[in-house]
Scaffold this active site. Structure first.
Site, PDB file in Angstrom:
ATOM      1  N   GLN C 223      -2.769  -0.582 -14.280  1.00 15.50           N
ATOM      2  CA  GLN C 223      -3.338   0.013 -13.070  1.00 15.50           C
ATOM      3  C   GLN C 223      -3.501   1.528 -13.228  1.00 15.50           C
ATOM      4  OE1 GLN C 223      -0.370  -2.899 -10.653  1.00 15.50           O
ATOM      5  NE2 GLN C 223      -1.203  -1.271  -9.399  1.00 15.50           N
ATOM      6  N   ARG C 373       2.620  -3.721  -3.714  1.00 16.63           N
ATOM      7  CA  ARG C 373       1.652  -3.601  -2.615  1.00 16.63           C
ATOM      8  C   ARG C 373       2.252  -2.800  -1.465  1.00 16.63           C
ATOM      9  NH1 ARG C 373      -3.021  -7.972  -1.238  1.00 16.63           N
ATOM     10  NH2 ARG C 373      -4.241  -6.524  -0.030  1.00 16.63           N
ATOM     11  N   CYS C 374       2.773  -1.648  -1.805  1.00 18.53           N
ATOM     12  CA  CYS C 374       3.559  -0.890  -0.859  1.00 18.53           C
ATOM     13  C   CYS C 374       3.652   0.525  -1.383  1.00 18.53           C
ATOM     14  CB  CYS C 374       4.938  -1.532  -0.776  1.00 18.53           C
ATOM     15  SG  CYS C 374       6.248  -0.458  -0.245  1.00 18.53           S
ATOM     16  N   GLU C 743      -2.190  -1.929   1.658  1.00 21.02           N
ATOM     17  CA  GLU C 743      -0.795  -2.329   1.680  1.00 21.02           C
ATOM     18  C   GLU C 743      -0.235  -2.545   3.073  1.00 21.02           C
ATOM     19  OE1 GLU C 743       0.545   0.880  -0.740  1.00 21.02           O
ATOM     20  OE2 GLU C 743       0.029  -0.267  -2.510  1.00 21.02           O
TER      21      GLU C 743
END
Lengths: 167, 289, 792
Positions: C223, C373-374, C743
């Site tokens: 990523q 996802r945070c 998120e």
């Protein structure tokens, strides 16, 4: 130890020498160089490797390449024709039913068989019908919508809107 | 995940398959649907040196009523059972059960015979077959023999199918009269093995008295289990709420679940009780239709 | 309805444009890392430890090397010769690449097998014999701090315990004072369990070192390609792999969710082997390896307290955290934030006293602590504050919606200074919750709940009104290994008015190829269809820190707008030159400049761009290109109001989500369709830890659910039909007023679901439930309150 087999994938014949243990997904991806079908797990749980064998959706990571000898195999690469995209491909695109795209080929192949057997599925039938395919990105809402849209399209019915609906 | 290497044969007749099993001995395994065996081989929990694929043998796949039996060929796929008209009309228990087995792709290849012959108490058909009082036909070098379902499951992954034999047919006494059957399992998510599962079959006379009952339990004992005391209390009864509660109670007492990620012993017994009650009621309501 | 400034043809912000990237994915033409095939490529498989803590007595590769096709077996001792057996983590901790003497968690890499096919590599792996001397592992993070606990990181000089760091924020004394004098205090111990991102594509790479040119090309599921290139250079610079010789290519990524930020040992081994052999090395994890060895997320044990008045005014919160980091702190936080942005945990509520502290420990579990996802530990914080808000409402006897309404920070009070030091940029929390309540008929549900209870049926309604903090981040505070967390965009417009734009971020499904094009279309009036977006190749894209923590739109999206504005300024100069007027006489409408009062005198952006190459004013630089590195002045603060309705089977304890309404406020919306898609997906990743997912270990350190058969990723059957909507409160400091959204749903959904389940059984005496709330867990809790009989 190896066996010579011929796989008919999307209408084209691929002859290869394989060990009996070779999984169909590897034969498709590595030997036939069709990398649209993916591998997401080891336990037949995720469905990313779903292809059609004689029209039946199959987890090609749990089937040996030698078992597919002489069978008609269909993968995502065979969905579109010279006339254009398959309705399920249009349905996924227009309904934003994919994010990262990794599970998408398997889901579309599963949906093709689902609609073949049940041209007019309810939401519940769709959800149970794709329960062998994991998607980590979309939350499934739009996959359900895509299959409903494709169902309408394939039957020549009025097409549902593909604009997002908000409360 | 990749299996160890093995030899592969795909005979086109039962005789040929049985001959190969004898030729290769204990290291040979039958490949039916493969959806239990191949994952085990990929994880290298199983490493047979010979696989005998029996998918190319004709005549092992059918669902039909004949001679007072529902006969299911061993190589009949789950999906073919799901889609069979006879099943829809009279044996809804299979609709309940197949919907909860793995997922549609697996059901396209997984076979009824394989589900039984795997000898796993976590599979769903064993309990169904127990409830329905099935017989299993096994074919070997010297011909066919029939084993009652209660004698079929013999141990962990061990059944009455001896080496050199092939399970060929399942026979279920045909539904007649006021006959109903139902199956449900509690599962952590769709496609999971049962936390606890219950199969029920009820036959009643026209006065509503129970003439026949079968209760089979999934994944709450080392072997698939017949809830005999539950059946006894049901048969001959008026199927009152109290009787059903008693049957449910017996089932929960007579099983011997073990604790795992799905639940502890108490929870599983509790589920057996609740689901037994619900499945008996569901079978009764189907019998009344 | 979202108002759009541009036409549908231009397709700027607010248009639900269909995605440009779809075409290749729906036709099986995506290019994921396992699709990369290079001539002479060898395959790598990894021998992993069956023990959580053991000495390695010996590794015997003889049988493996005897298999024809097995080329090499690499151990820690081999890497040690090149100083490559250790690597830094992003948190400046250290991690073994391959061990030389001790393994620290189950599934840890022990040796690598290189072979001519992946089948032979697997055979080789099975044939490597490793002799271990198992030791008793430390699995309980609380016991890790016991005085007699073995010191796990004996590799760290002078280390005498398993404590990693202590962190605190807020005014401890002031908070204690409020607690001491408060009418009402609620307190709850809770665990945010260890979970896994479980992207459907696992991790992997093809490392290809060219011995002639001394260049490494690394195809890799990452990523953050640029950051990875820098890390590789830092780790392997001493053997000659300096940064200009490294090209990281992040191809299509099959889901990332934070799990593809860290550098895993497999990547480093593949590079080392390619460097030594000159052959391309492919390494692709299988699912078990992915679940068992790659970075986990969460695993915070929180003691949460809330103080307030008896009429329901929140006055203070106090959170104490024990963070289980496993064998090493391999979190992916900004360096100065060991607990990430956990300090957002005062939530959406207006009160002035808060204190939070955290301690991190080592255990014999896999390393990690990734921001799944945070935006770095926001999920943990939101869970704590939203659970406590419900518990407080219950304690003071107030409806949880009403209590929230009475405690929200008011719209007019922004920017709002939080007691833990944040400056919330904007929000309208009342409007969001009201919209959600109306959509779901909140008051009707409360009536139905009473009726159902009378029949012995359980209905629960749960709320979560959260504030996120995303877009890391402003360079004065935010860096990773010293590299400031700005992000970048480079736009090149070709003479015919078509463009390519490149970014330092990397989409893993978020739809950047569409949304970035829309931002540029908005600013320049070039149709988005004419703008090609490229990311993920460090040789071509400008430097950036990548995509995670909902940072792409707040940082790179802003960079795109700023770069486009530089070009628009240039365009204005060219237009003035072409129209022979002064710049002040020109006005912009999307796609063209025209002369004020004479709209027929105009130049389209395409004409202007052509002129930039053919007829630009004297003294002006030719061409039409701009680059911008955007350093955000503040973070952005998206918010949401979620309401969940569950039905609980009073006998089996089965839990069914009947409805779920999510109202998000992510500021201005670039593409409503994509935002909604992100919310749908995040919600399913919210129901997952709330009801299904948790990595479970036994006392001996064995993982009990290391495959998809037992690690329960929700299917379409578990996932309900999500209902979503939005309010729009633009971020005032952001060039396009956007806040980031990916998120929010993952962060906001779990407490809404748990609050609903607790609410369903609250009348039976249940006050709190730990996630994941499974039927089994609920059964046990209902036994504890006497609803079900205990039989043993």
């Amino acid at each position: 130890m190896t066996k010579k087999i011929t796989l008919k994938i999307n209408g084209a014949e691929h002859t290869m020498e394989v060990e009996p243990r070779m999984l169909l997904i590897h034969a498709i991806r590595e030997n036939a160089s069709l990398t649209g079908s993916h591998i997401g797990c080891d336990t037949s749980s995720c469905g990313a490797c779903t292809v059609l064998i004689d029209g039946k959706s199959a987890k090609s990571c749990t089937i040996l390449a030698v078992q597919a000898q002489g069978k008609e195999i269909a993968t995502v690469e065979g969905l579109a024709t010279a006339e254009g995209l398959h309705p399920i491909q249009e349905g996924f695109h227009l309904n934003h039913a994919l994010h990262c795209g990794f599970c998408t080929p398997g889901l579309m192949m599963r949906a093709v068989e689902l609609l073949e057997k049940n041209p007019n599925p309810t939401e519940d039938e769709i959800r149970w019908g794709i329960s062998g395919n994991l998607c980590r990105c979309t939350g499934y809402n739009n996959i359900v919508s895509a299959i409903q849209w494709t169902s309408a399209k394939m039957q020549g019915k009025e097409l549902p809107s593909t604009e997002p609906k908000f409360v | 995940m990749i299996a160890e290497n093995f030899n592969y044969d795909a005979p086109t007749s039962l005789d040929e398959a049985i001959a190969l099993l004898h030729e290769y001995g204990d290291d040979a395994k039958i490949l039916a649907g493969g959806h239990s065996l191949i994952p085990m081989m990929k994880l290298r929990f199983a490493s047979p040196t010979h696989l005998i694929d029996i998918n190319n043998i004709p005549g092992l796949s059918y669902v039909k009523e004949e001679d007072g039996y529902l006969k299911i060929g061993a190589m009949t796929k789950e999906v073919e059972v799901e889609e069979s008209e006879i099943i829809h009309a009279k044996y809804q228990i299979f609709m309940d059960a197949t919907k909860l087995i793995a997922d549609p792709q697996v059901r396209n290849f997984g076979t009824l015979g394989g589900n039984l012959a795997h000898g796993d108490a976590a599979n769903d058909h064993p309990a169904v077959m127990i409830a329905l009082g099935a017989d299993v036909e096994i074919t070997g070098k010297d011909g066919k023999r029939t084993v009652g379902i209660d004698d079929f499951f013999q141990g962990f992954y061990t059944t009455a199918v001896e080496h050199g034999e092939v399970l060929t047919e399942i026979r279920i006494p045909a539904a007649s009269g006021n006959y109903g059957s139902a199956y449900h399992k509690a599962e952590r998510k769709v496609g999971d093995y049962a936390t606890a599962g219950v199969a029920a079959m009820i036959q009643m006379d026209d006065q509503g008295r129970c003439t026949k009952a079968g209760i089979g339990l999934t994944n709450v004992s080392p072997l698939p289990l017949r809830a005999s005391r539950s059946e006894e209390v049901l048969i001959g009864s008026d199927l009152s709420e109290a009787v059903i509660a008693q049957a449910a109670q017996y089932a929960s007492e007579d099983c011997s679940p073990s604790e795992d990620l799905r639940g502890n012993v108490e929870y599983k017994r509790h589920l057996v009780s609740v689901i037994t009650k619900r499945m008996i009621n569901k079978a009764i309501s189907r019998a009344k239709k | 309805m979202i108002k759009c400034k541009t036409s549908k043809e231009i397709g700027g912000m607010g248009h639900s444009k269909k995605r440009k990237e779809d075409a290749r994915f729906i036709q099986g033409k995506g290019n994921y890392v396992d699709d990369v095939k290079l001539p002479g490529m060898l395959y790598m498989d990894i021998v992993r430890s069956p023990y959580a803590y053991a000495k390695i007595k010996s590794i015997d590769a003889t049988a493996a090397l005897a298999i024809p096709g097995v080329v090499a077996v690499v151990t820690g001792k081999d890497l040690e010769k090149y100083g490559l057996h250790w690597m830094p983590t992003l948190m400046s901790d250290t991690q073994m690449v391959l061990p030389t003497d001790t393994v620290m968690y189950q599934a840890q890499e022990v040796a690598a097998v290189i072979a001519t096919s992946r089948y032979l590599a697997r055979d080789g792996k099975e044939a490597v014999m490793v002799d271990y001397e198992p030791m008793k592992p430390v699995m309980d993070p609380f016991k890790a701090l016991d005085e007699d606990a073995p010191v796990l990181r004996s590799d760290q000089e002078g280390k005498t315990d398993n404590h990693i760091w202590h962190w605190e924020v807020g005014d401890k004394e002031k908070t204690a004072n409020v607690f001491d004098n408060a009418d009402v205090v609620v307190k709850q111990q809770m665990h945010i369990p260890r979970i896994h991102v479980a992207s459907i594509e696992t991790c992997g790479c093809v490392a290809s070192y060219d011995k002639v040119t001394n260049h490494l090309t690394m195809y890799m599921t990452t990523q953050a390609p640029h950051a990875i290139r820098t890390v590789i250079a830092l780790v392997a610079g001493h053997v000659g792999l300096t940064e200009e010789k490294i090209r990281v290519i992040s191809p299509d990524i099959g889901g990332g969710f934070g799990g593809k930020v860290p550098v895993y040992p497999g990547y480093v081994i593949a590079i080392a082997v390619s460097f030594l052999t000159g052959a391309p090395i492919k390494w692709i994890e299988d699912r078990s390896e992915n679940l068992q060895a790659d970075s986990f997320a969460r695993d915070y044990h929180i003691t949460a307290e809330m103080a307030g008045t008896k009429d329901g005014k929140i006055q203070a919160t106090r959170f104490k955290v024990l963070a289980d980091h496993g064998y090493t702190d391999a979190s992916a936080n900004p360096s100065k934030f060991p607990t990430g942005l956990f300090s957002i945990g005062t939530g959406s509520y207006d009160y002035g006293a808060a204190y939070m502290e955290a301690d991190a420990v080592y255990t014999n579990k896999p390393p990690g602590g990734v921001a799944y996802r945070c935006s770095f530990r926001v999920t943990e914080a939101v869970h704590a504050i939203e659970r406590m808000t419900d518990m407080f409402a219950k304690k003071v006897g107030k409806d949880p919606a009403q209590l929230r309404m009475e405690n929200f920070i008011k719209k007019e009070d922004f920017p709002w200074a939080s007691p833990t030091g944040w400056s919330y940029d904007s929000g309208d929390y009342h409007a969001g919750l009201q919209k959600a309540m109306d959509a779901i008929d909140y008051h009707g549900l409360r009536k139905e709940q009473i009726e159902m209870r009378a029949e012995g049926k359980f209905l629960g309604i749960g709320i979560s009104t959260f504030t996120e903090v995303v877009g890391a981040g402003p360079s004065q505070d935010f860096d990773i290994l010293g590299i400031k967390m700005f992000d970048s965009a480079e736009i090149r417009v070709h003479p015919t008015g078509k463009a390519i734009a490149r970014f330092g971020t990397k989409s893993q499904g978020q739809g950047h190829e569409t949304t970035y094009a829309q931002i540029i279309a908005e600013e320049l009036g070039i149709p988005m269809e004419h703008i090609q977006i490229e990311e993920g190749d460090t040789d071509t894209a400008p430097y950036g820190l990548g995509t995670y923590a909902s940072r792409s739109t707040p940082t790179a999206g802003a960079a795109a707008a700023m770069a486009a504005r530089k070009l628009r300024d240039k365009a204005k100069k060219i237009a003035a030159h072409l129209l022979e007027v002064s710049e002040q006489d020109l006005e912009w409408e999307p796609g063209k400049f025209f002369v004020k009062g004479a709209p027929e005198k105009s130049k389209t952006i395409q004409e202007i761009v052509f002129a930039a190459y053919t007829n630009h004013p004297e003294g002006m630089e030719g061409g039409f290109e701009a680059t911008h590195y955007y350093d955000p002045p503040n973070l952005t603060f998206p918010s949401g109001a979620y309401i969940c309705v569950v039905e609980v089977d009073a006998e089996t304890c089965d839990i069914k989500v009947r409805r779920f309404v999510a109202i998000d406020d992510c500021g201005n919306i670039i593409n409503p369709m994509i935002v909604q898609g992100q919310v749908h997906g995040g919600l399913t990743q919210g129901i997952a830890p709330a009801m299904y997912e948790e990595l479970i270990y036994d006392d001996s350190g064995n993982i009990l659910n290391g495959t998809f058969m037992d690690y329960l990723v929700p299917t379409a059957v578990e996932s309900p039909s999500w209902e979503t909507g939005h309010t729009v409160t633009p971020a005032p400091h952001h060039p396009i007023g956007a806040k980031g959204v990916g998120e929010s749903p993952t962060v906001g959904a779990p407490p809404a679901i748990v609050n609903a389940i607790v609410d369903a059984v609250a009348h039976l005496g249940i006050k709190h439930l730990e996630i994941p709330v499974t039927p089994f867990k609920l059964f046990k809790e209902l036994q504890n309150v006497g609803y079900f009989k205990k039989t043993t």
